[in-house]
Motif scaffolding. Structure first.
Motif, PDB file in Angstrom:
ATOM      1  N   MET A  91       0.843  -1.165   0.000  1.00  0.00           N
ATOM      2  CA  MET A  91       0.000   0.000   0.000  1.00  0.00           C
ATOM      3  C   MET A  91       0.896   1.238   0.000  1.00  0.00           C
ATOM      4  SD  MET A  91      -2.927   1.246   2.721  1.00  0.00           S
ATOM      5  CE  MET A  91      -3.374  -0.396   3.078  1.00  0.00           C
ATOM      6  N   ASP A  92       0.611   2.200  -0.861  1.00  0.00           N
ATOM      7  CA  ASP A  92       1.334   3.465  -0.892  1.00  0.00           C
ATOM      8  C   ASP A  92       0.606   4.483  -0.020  1.00  0.00           C
ATOM      9  OD1 ASP A  92       3.229   2.550  -2.674  1.00  0.00           O
ATOM     10  OD2 ASP A  92       2.055   3.149  -4.421  1.00  0.00           O
ATOM     11  N   VAL A  93       1.392   5.291   0.680  1.00  0.00           N
ATOM     12  CA  VAL A  93       0.829   6.338   1.528  1.00  0.00           C
ATOM     13  C   VAL A  93       1.359   7.676   1.053  1.00  0.00           C
ATOM     14  CG1 VAL A  93       0.699   7.250   3.871  1.00  0.00           C
ATOM     15  CG2 VAL A  93       0.690   4.777   3.496  1.00  0.00           C
ATOM     16  N   ILE A  94       0.460   8.616   0.855  1.00  0.00           N
ATOM     17  CA  ILE A  94       0.843   9.967   0.454  1.00  0.00           C
ATOM     18  C   ILE A  94       0.339  10.923   1.528  1.00  0.00           C
ATOM     19  CG2 ILE A  94       0.558  11.794  -1.260  1.00  0.00           C
ATOM     20  CD1 ILE A  94      -0.004   9.535  -3.306  1.00  0.00           C
ATOM     21  N   GLN A  95       1.259  11.654   2.123  1.00  0.00           N
ATOM     22  CA  GLN A  95       0.889  12.605   3.170  1.00  0.00           C
ATOM     23  C   GLN A  95       0.189  13.797   2.528  1.00  0.00           C
ATOM     24  OE1 GLN A  95       3.996  13.614   5.937  1.00  0.00           O
ATOM     25  NE2 GLN A  95       3.058  15.542   6.434  1.00  0.00           N
ATOM     26  N   LEU A  96      -1.020  14.084   2.977  1.00  0.00           N
ATOM     27  CA  LEU A  96      -1.778  15.205   2.435  1.00  0.00           C
ATOM     28  C   LEU A  96      -1.519  16.490   3.198  1.00  0.00           C
ATOM     29  CD1 LEU A  96      -5.211  13.452   1.856  1.00  0.00           C
ATOM     30  CD2 LEU A  96      -3.421  13.919   0.172  1.00  0.00           C
ATOM     31  N   LYS A  97      -1.370  16.355   4.483  1.00  0.00           N
ATOM     32  CA  LYS A  97      -1.165  17.526   5.331  1.00  0.00           C
ATOM     33  C   LYS A  97      -0.460  17.090   6.601  1.00  0.00           C
ATOM     34  CE  LYS A  97      -3.593  21.221   7.679  1.00  0.00           C
ATOM     35  NZ  LYS A  97      -4.855  21.796   8.065  1.00  0.00           N
ATOM     36  N   LYS A  98       0.400  17.911   7.097  1.00  0.00           N
ATOM     37  CA  LYS A  98       1.079  17.616   8.352  1.00  0.00           C
ATOM     38  C   LYS A  98       0.504  18.537   9.426  1.00  0.00           C
ATOM     39  CE  LYS A  98       5.587  17.053  10.420  1.00  0.00           C
ATOM     40  NZ  LYS A  98       7.024  17.036  10.219  1.00  0.00           N
ATOM     41  N   ASP A  99      -0.146  17.917  10.419  1.00  0.00           N
ATOM     42  CA  ASP A  99      -0.713  18.688  11.519  1.00  0.00           C
ATOM     43  C   ASP A  99       0.381  19.072  12.498  1.00  0.00           C
ATOM     44  OD1 ASP A  99      -3.317  18.488  10.615  1.00  0.00           O
ATOM     45  OD2 ASP A  99      -3.723  16.670  11.756  1.00  0.00           O
ATOM     46  N   ARG A 100       0.243  20.218  13.080  1.00  0.00           N
ATOM     47  CA  ARG A 100       1.175  20.608  14.128  1.00  0.00           C
ATOM     48  C   ARG A 100       0.647  20.118  15.465  1.00  0.00           C
ATOM     49  NH1 ARG A 100       0.113  26.834  15.561  1.00  0.00           N
ATOM     50  NH2 ARG A 100      -2.117  26.786  15.276  1.00  0.00           N
ATOM     51  N   MET A 101       1.549  19.888  16.385  1.00  0.00           N
ATOM     52  CA  MET A 101       1.169  19.456  17.716  1.00  0.00           C
ATOM     53  C   MET A 101       1.083  20.699  18.597  1.00  0.00           C
ATOM     54  SD  MET A 101       2.703  16.547  20.171  1.00  0.00           S
ATOM     55  CE  MET A 101       1.737  15.340  19.338  1.00  0.00           C
ATOM     56  N   LEU A 102       0.084  20.726  19.449  1.00  0.00           N
ATOM     57  CA  LEU A 102      -0.117  21.854  20.352  1.00  0.00           C
ATOM     58  C   LEU A 102       0.098  21.408  21.790  1.00  0.00           C
ATOM     59  CD1 LEU A 102      -3.396  23.261  18.789  1.00  0.00           C
ATOM     60  CD2 LEU A 102      -1.065  24.026  18.353  1.00  0.00           C
ATOM     61  N   CYS A 103       0.591  22.307  22.601  1.00  0.00           N
ATOM     62  CA  CYS A 103       0.763  22.049  24.023  1.00  0.00           C
ATOM     63  C   CYS A 103      -0.157  23.007  24.772  1.00  0.00           C
ATOM     64  CB  CYS A 103       2.225  22.282  24.427  1.00  0.00           C
ATOM     65  SG  CYS A 103       2.556  21.891  26.154  1.00  0.00           S
ATOM     66  N   ILE A 104      -1.053  22.464  25.569  1.00  0.00           N
ATOM     67  CA  ILE A 104      -1.977  23.273  26.361  1.00  0.00           C
ATOM     68  C   ILE A 104      -1.365  23.414  27.750  1.00  0.00           C
ATOM     69  CG2 ILE A 104      -4.354  23.523  27.166  1.00  0.00           C
ATOM     70  CD1 ILE A 104      -4.218  23.161  24.141  1.00  0.00           C
ATOM     71  N   LEU A 105      -1.141  24.663  28.152  1.00  0.00           N
ATOM     72  CA  LEU A 105      -0.474  24.962  29.419  1.00  0.00           C
ATOM     73  C   LEU A 105      -1.385  25.764  30.336  1.00  0.00           C
ATOM     74  CD1 LEU A 105       2.841  26.218  27.805  1.00  0.00           C
ATOM     75  CD2 LEU A 105       2.573  24.069  29.042  1.00  0.00           C
ATOM     76  N   PRO A 106      -1.161  25.671  31.645  1.00  0.00           N
ATOM     77  CA  PRO A 106      -1.915  26.508  32.573  1.00  0.00           C
ATOM     78  C   PRO A 106      -1.593  27.990  32.328  1.00  0.00           C
ATOM     79  CG  PRO A 106      -0.711  24.794  33.756  1.00  0.00           C
ATOM     80  CD  PRO A 106      -0.239  24.781  32.343  1.00  0.00           C
ATOM     81  N   PRO A 107      -2.490  28.886  32.727  1.00  0.00           N
ATOM     82  CA  PRO A 107      -2.213  30.313  32.579  1.00  0.00           C
ATOM     83  C   PRO A 107      -0.895  30.685  33.273  1.00  0.00           C
ATOM     84  CG  PRO A 107      -4.460  29.951  33.355  1.00  0.00           C
ATOM     85  CD  PRO A 107      -3.760  28.633  33.384  1.00  0.00           C
ATOM     86  N   ASN A 108      -0.162  31.589  32.661  1.00  0.00           N
ATOM     87  CA  ASN A 108       1.092  32.132  33.208  1.00  0.00           C
ATOM     88  C   ASN A 108       2.209  31.103  33.339  1.00  0.00           C
ATOM     89  OD1 ASN A 108      -0.138  34.706  33.506  1.00  0.00           O
ATOM     90  ND2 ASN A 108      -1.089  33.970  35.388  1.00  0.00           N
ATOM     91  N   HIS A 109       2.115  29.972  32.659  1.00  0.00           N
ATOM     92  CA  HIS A 109       3.189  28.976  32.691  1.00  0.00           C
ATOM     93  C   HIS A 109       4.397  29.545  31.947  1.00  0.00           C
ATOM     94  CE1 HIS A 109       5.393  25.240  32.127  1.00  0.00           C
ATOM     95  NE2 HIS A 109       4.609  24.720  33.068  1.00  0.00           N
ATOM     96  N   SER A 110       5.595  29.288  32.440  1.00  0.00           N
ATOM     97  CA  SER A 110       6.814  29.854  31.847  1.00  0.00           C
ATOM     98  C   SER A 110       7.012  29.436  30.388  1.00  0.00           C
ATOM     99  CB  SER A 110       8.041  29.478  32.670  1.00  0.00           C
ATOM    100  OG  SER A 110       8.190  28.070  32.718  1.00  0.00           O
ATOM    101  N   LEU A 111       6.570  28.258  30.007  1.00  0.00           N
ATOM    102  CA  LEU A 111       6.723  27.809  28.619  1.00  0.00           C
ATOM    103  C   LEU A 111       5.741  28.506  27.680  1.00  0.00           C
ATOM    104  CD1 LEU A 111       7.232  23.955  29.090  1.00  0.00           C
ATOM    105  CD2 LEU A 111       8.970  25.680  28.562  1.00  0.00           C
TER     106      LEU A 111
END
Length: 85
Positions: A1-21
């Motif tokens: 089976m051939d696979v063709i990437q259509l779109k690359k999603d970005r990963m998100l990081c959900i942080l608490p308010p005022n987190h240093s990162l």
């Protein structure tokens, strides 16, 4: 089976308010690996588990939940962080 990437999603990081990162535009997995982690239950986010496995990293899972609203509330109340794809 051939696979063709259509779109690359970005990963998100959900942080608490005022987190240093929160001021950074990019966060590496290594930066969150030692933080308390809120993981969606098995089957809800297999991409996230696969990414940690590929990088040979084990997050410090403090909670596992299925409900997105509960997870967001827990992050907002400083109980951990969450990564999403």
């Amino acid at each position: 089976m051939d696979v063709i990437q259509l779109k690359k999603d970005r990963m998100l990081c959900i942080l608490p308010p005022n987190h240093s990162l929160g001021e950074q535009s990019t966060i590496r997995l290594e930066q969150i690996i030692d933080l308390p982690f809120i993981m969606p239950v098995s089957g809800c986010d297999t991409d996230l588990r696969r990414i940690f496995s590929q990088h040979k990293l084990s997050p410090k899972i403090k909670y596992e939940l299925e409900d997105d609203h509960a997870i967001m509330s827990m992050v907002q109340n400083n109980l951990g962080v969450l990564s999403l794809k």
